[in-house]
Design a protein around this motif. Structure first.
Motif, PDB file in Angstrom:
ATOM      1  N   ASN A   1      50.917 -25.689  68.551  1.00  0.00           N
ATOM      2  CA  ASN A   1      51.122 -24.400  68.076  1.00  0.00           C
ATOM      3  C   ASN A   1      50.360 -24.254  66.645  1.00  0.00           C
ATOM      4  O   ASN A   1      51.797 -24.964  66.560  1.00  0.00           O
ATOM      5  N   MET A   2      50.090 -24.142  66.163  1.00  0.00           N
ATOM      6  CA  MET A   2      49.441 -24.014  64.780  1.00  0.00           C
ATOM      7  C   MET A   2      49.520 -23.462  64.284  1.00  0.00           C
ATOM      8  O   MET A   2      49.339 -23.204  62.588  1.00  0.00           O
ATOM      9  N   ALA A   3      50.609 -22.287  64.578  1.00  0.00           N
ATOM     10  CA  ALA A   3      51.041 -20.910  63.665  1.00  0.00           C
ATOM     11  C   ALA A   3      52.522 -21.429  63.529  1.00  0.00           C
ATOM     12  O   ALA A   3      53.308 -20.987  63.016  1.00  0.00           O
ATOM     13  N   HIS A   4      53.384 -23.046  63.600  1.00  0.00           N
ATOM     14  CA  HIS A   4      54.552 -23.065  64.281  1.00  0.00           C
ATOM     15  C   HIS A   4      54.736 -22.732  62.631  1.00  0.00           C
ATOM     16  O   HIS A   4      56.109 -22.730  62.049  1.00  0.00           O
ATOM     17  N   GLY A   5      54.229 -23.156  61.395  1.00  0.00           N
ATOM     18  CA  GLY A   5      54.786 -23.529  60.302  1.00  0.00           C
ATOM     19  C   GLY A   5      55.239 -21.416  59.996  1.00  0.00           C
ATOM     20  O   GLY A   5      55.038 -21.648  58.563  1.00  0.00           O
ATOM     21  N   GLU A   6      54.194 -21.255  60.200  1.00  0.00           N
ATOM     22  CA  GLU A   6      54.208 -19.438  59.986  1.00  0.00           C
ATOM     23  C   GLU A   6      55.766 -18.885  60.501  1.00  0.00           C
ATOM     24  O   GLU A   6      56.473 -18.470  59.475  1.00  0.00           O
ATOM     25  N   PHE A   7      56.026 -19.705  60.580  1.00  0.00           N
ATOM     26  CA  PHE A   7      57.635 -19.616  61.842  1.00  0.00           C
ATOM     27  C   PHE A   7      58.723 -19.688  60.556  1.00  0.00           C
ATOM     28  O   PHE A   7      59.613 -18.875  59.981  1.00  0.00           O
TER      29      PHE A   7
ATOM     30  N   ALA B   1      43.777 -19.398  69.500  1.00  0.00           N
ATOM     31  CA  ALA B   1      44.787 -18.370  68.877  1.00  0.00           C
ATOM     32  C   ALA B   1      45.947 -19.146  68.115  1.00  0.00           C
ATOM     33  O   ALA B   1      46.021 -18.145  67.695  1.00  0.00           O
ATOM     34  N   THR B   2      46.528 -20.220  67.819  1.00  0.00           N
ATOM     35  CA  THR B   2      47.718 -20.105  67.393  1.00  0.00           C
ATOM     36  C   THR B   2      47.311 -20.323  65.969  1.00  0.00           C
ATOM     37  O   THR B   2      47.650 -19.295  64.664  1.00  0.00           O
ATOM     38  N   PHE B   3      45.889 -20.765  65.979  1.00  0.00           N
ATOM     39  CA  PHE B   3      45.172 -20.762  64.185  1.00  0.00           C
ATOM     40  C   PHE B   3      45.202 -19.377  63.512  1.00  0.00           C
ATOM     41  O   PHE B   3      45.171 -19.063  62.640  1.00  0.00           O
ATOM     42  N   GLY B   4      44.492 -18.542  64.535  1.00  0.00           N
ATOM     43  CA  GLY B   4      43.925 -17.552  64.419  1.00  0.00           C
ATOM     44  C   GLY B   4      45.380 -16.527  64.437  1.00  0.00           C
ATOM     45  O   GLY B   4      45.398 -16.058  63.257  1.00  0.00           O
ATOM     46  N   ILE B   5      46.479 -16.508  64.498  1.00  0.00           N
ATOM     47  CA  ILE B   5      47.265 -16.195  64.635  1.00  0.00           C
ATOM     48  C   ILE B   5      48.063 -16.390  63.118  1.00  0.00           C
ATOM     49  O   ILE B   5      48.859 -15.877  62.289  1.00  0.00           O
ATOM     50  N   SER B   6      48.764 -17.879  62.512  1.00  0.00           N
ATOM     51  CA  SER B   6      48.732 -18.039  61.184  1.00  0.00           C
ATOM     52  C   SER B   6      47.751 -17.871  60.197  1.00  0.00           C
ATOM     53  O   SER B   6      48.678 -16.949  59.490  1.00  0.00           O
ATOM     54  N   LEU B   7      46.813 -17.678  60.717  1.00  0.00           N
ATOM     55  CA  LEU B   7      45.932 -17.391  59.640  1.00  0.00           C
ATOM     56  C   LEU B   7      46.505 -15.360  58.876  1.00  0.00           C
ATOM     57  O   LEU B   7      46.289 -14.658  58.595  1.00  0.00           O
TER      58      LEU B   7
END
Length: 300
Positions: free
Chosen positions: A38-44, A104-110
Motif C-alpha cells: 500500500n503506497m498510500a499508507h503514508g497519506e493516512f 493503484a495505491t500510488f495513484g491514490i496517494s497522488l
C-alpha cells in the motif's frame, strides 16, 4: 564525541522511531495478512495530521488544551474510515496482483496529496501543542521536550494495545489464523473478506494516530506521508513481515541509525547509509529480525 550531543540525537531518534512504529504497524498488519503493498499508507498519516489541525481549530477555542483528546478519536476514525473505503473500492479487487495494487495505491496517494493541496494549501499548517506539553525535562545537559516524551509514550501505549489485541482477543486469534493459513481459516468459518477490511481499517486508523503525534512535532503538509512511507516499509521488512514485535525493534534501530547518521553527516547521506545497512542486513537475515510463520509467505 560529545556525550550530550549523542544523547540528544538518540532521544530524537527514539521520538522519530515512535512515529515510524505507529506508521509501520498498519503496514505490518496489511502486508502480513493480505500481501498488499500500500503506497498510500503514508497519506493516512497525513489525514490524521490534518484532522488534528482541524480539531485544534474547531475544539480549541471551546475546550482549551483538552482539544487533543478530541483529535485522537477523530484521527483514528477518519483515517480508519478512509482505509475501509479504499479497501472496499479498490484493494479487494486487486488481491493476488501485487504490481497492480502498488500502482493503484500510488495513484491514490497522488490523488489524496492533491486533494490536501486544494483544501489546505501546499505549505505546512502548524499545530500548537497544549500548554502542558510545552516544557522540557532536563537530565544534566540533555533536554527532553515533553511533547517528544508524549509521542514516545503514545507509541508504547498503542504497541501494548496491539499486542493485547493480537494475542489475547478472538479478533487477534482470527488474524493470526488467517495470517498462517488463509484457506484453512476460511474453511473453519472465518470471514476472511470482512477480516481483511477490519485489519486494513485498523492499520489506517493507527497511522492516523501517528499523524496526531507528528502534528505536535512538525507542521503538516500534503507530502508529509510520502516522507515516512519508505522508512515505514523498511521497518516492516527489517522487523519481519507481519511481526508487530519485530516492527517495534526495527523502528527503534532505524530511528537511532538515522538520527546518529544525520548528526554526523547530512539528511540525504544518512538515508543512503541507512539503505546500505538495510540491504546488508537482509543479506544476512532475509526474513527479518522476528519472522512470522505463514504458509503464504513460505509459498511466495
Amino acid at each position: 564525541m560529545d556525550f550530550t550531543f549523542i544523547s540528544g540525537q538518540l532521544f530524537t531518534g527514539l521520538s522519530v522511531a515512535s512515529i515510524l512504529l505507529l506508521a509501520a504497524l498498519g503496514l505490518a498488519l496489511s502486508f502480513g495478512l493480505m500481501r498488499v503493498i500500500n503506497m498510500a499508507h503514508g497519506e493516512f498519516l497525513m489525514v490524521g495530521g490534518y484532522l488534528t489541525y482541524l480539531a485544534a481549530q474547531w475544539a480549541g477555542p471551546t475546550l482549551g488544551d483538552a482539544w487533543l483528546w478530541v483529535a485522537f478519536p477523530l484521527a483514528f476514525l477518519g483515517a480508519g474510515l478512509l482505509g475501509a473505503v479504499m479497501e472496499f473500492a479498490v484493494i479487494r479487487r486487486l488481491y493476488g496482483r501485487p504490481l497492480d495494487t502498488l500502482l493503484a495505491t500510488f495513484g491514490i496517494s497522488l490523488i489524496l496529496q492533491q486533494a490536501a493541496r486544494q483544501l489546505f494549501g501546499s505549505t505546512g499548517v502548524p499545530v500548537t501543542a497544549p500548554a502542558w506539553l510545552g516544557g522540557a525535562l532536563t537530565l544534566g545537559d540533555v533536554t527532553l521536550p515533553f511533547v517528544r516524551l508524549f509521542v514516545i509514550a503514545l507509541a508504547l501505549i498503542v504497541l501494548a494495545g496491539m499486542w493485547w489485541l493480537l494475542n489475547r482477543s478472538p479478533f487477534g486469534m482470527h488474524v493470526r489464523a488467517v495470517n498462517q493459513n488463509r484457506e484453512m481459516a476460511a474453511a473453519l468459518g472465518v470471514n476472511t473478506r470482512s477480516l481483511d477490511m477490519l485489519v486494513f481499517s485498523l492499520g489506517a486508523g493507527i497511522a492516523g494516530v501517528a499523524g496526531v503525534g507528528l502534528a505536535l512535532i512538525a507542521p503538516v503538509n500534503p507530502t508529509v506521508g510520502a516522507a515516512y512511507i519508505v522508512n515505514a516499509f523498511l521497518v516492516v521488512v527489517v522487523g519481519g513481515v507481519g511481526s508487530v514485535l519485530g516492527a517495534a525493534v526495527a523502528a527503534v534501530l532505524l530511528g537511532f541509525v538515522t538520527a546518529l547518521a544525520e548528526g554526523f553527516t547530512s539528511s540525504s547521506l544518512a538515508q543512503a547509509i541507512l539503505l546500505v545497512l538495510v540491504v546488508a542486513f537482509l543479506q544476512w537475515k532475509p526474513r527479518g529480525l522476528i519472522p512470522t510463520k505463514s504458509r503464504a509467505l513460505e509459498e511466495a
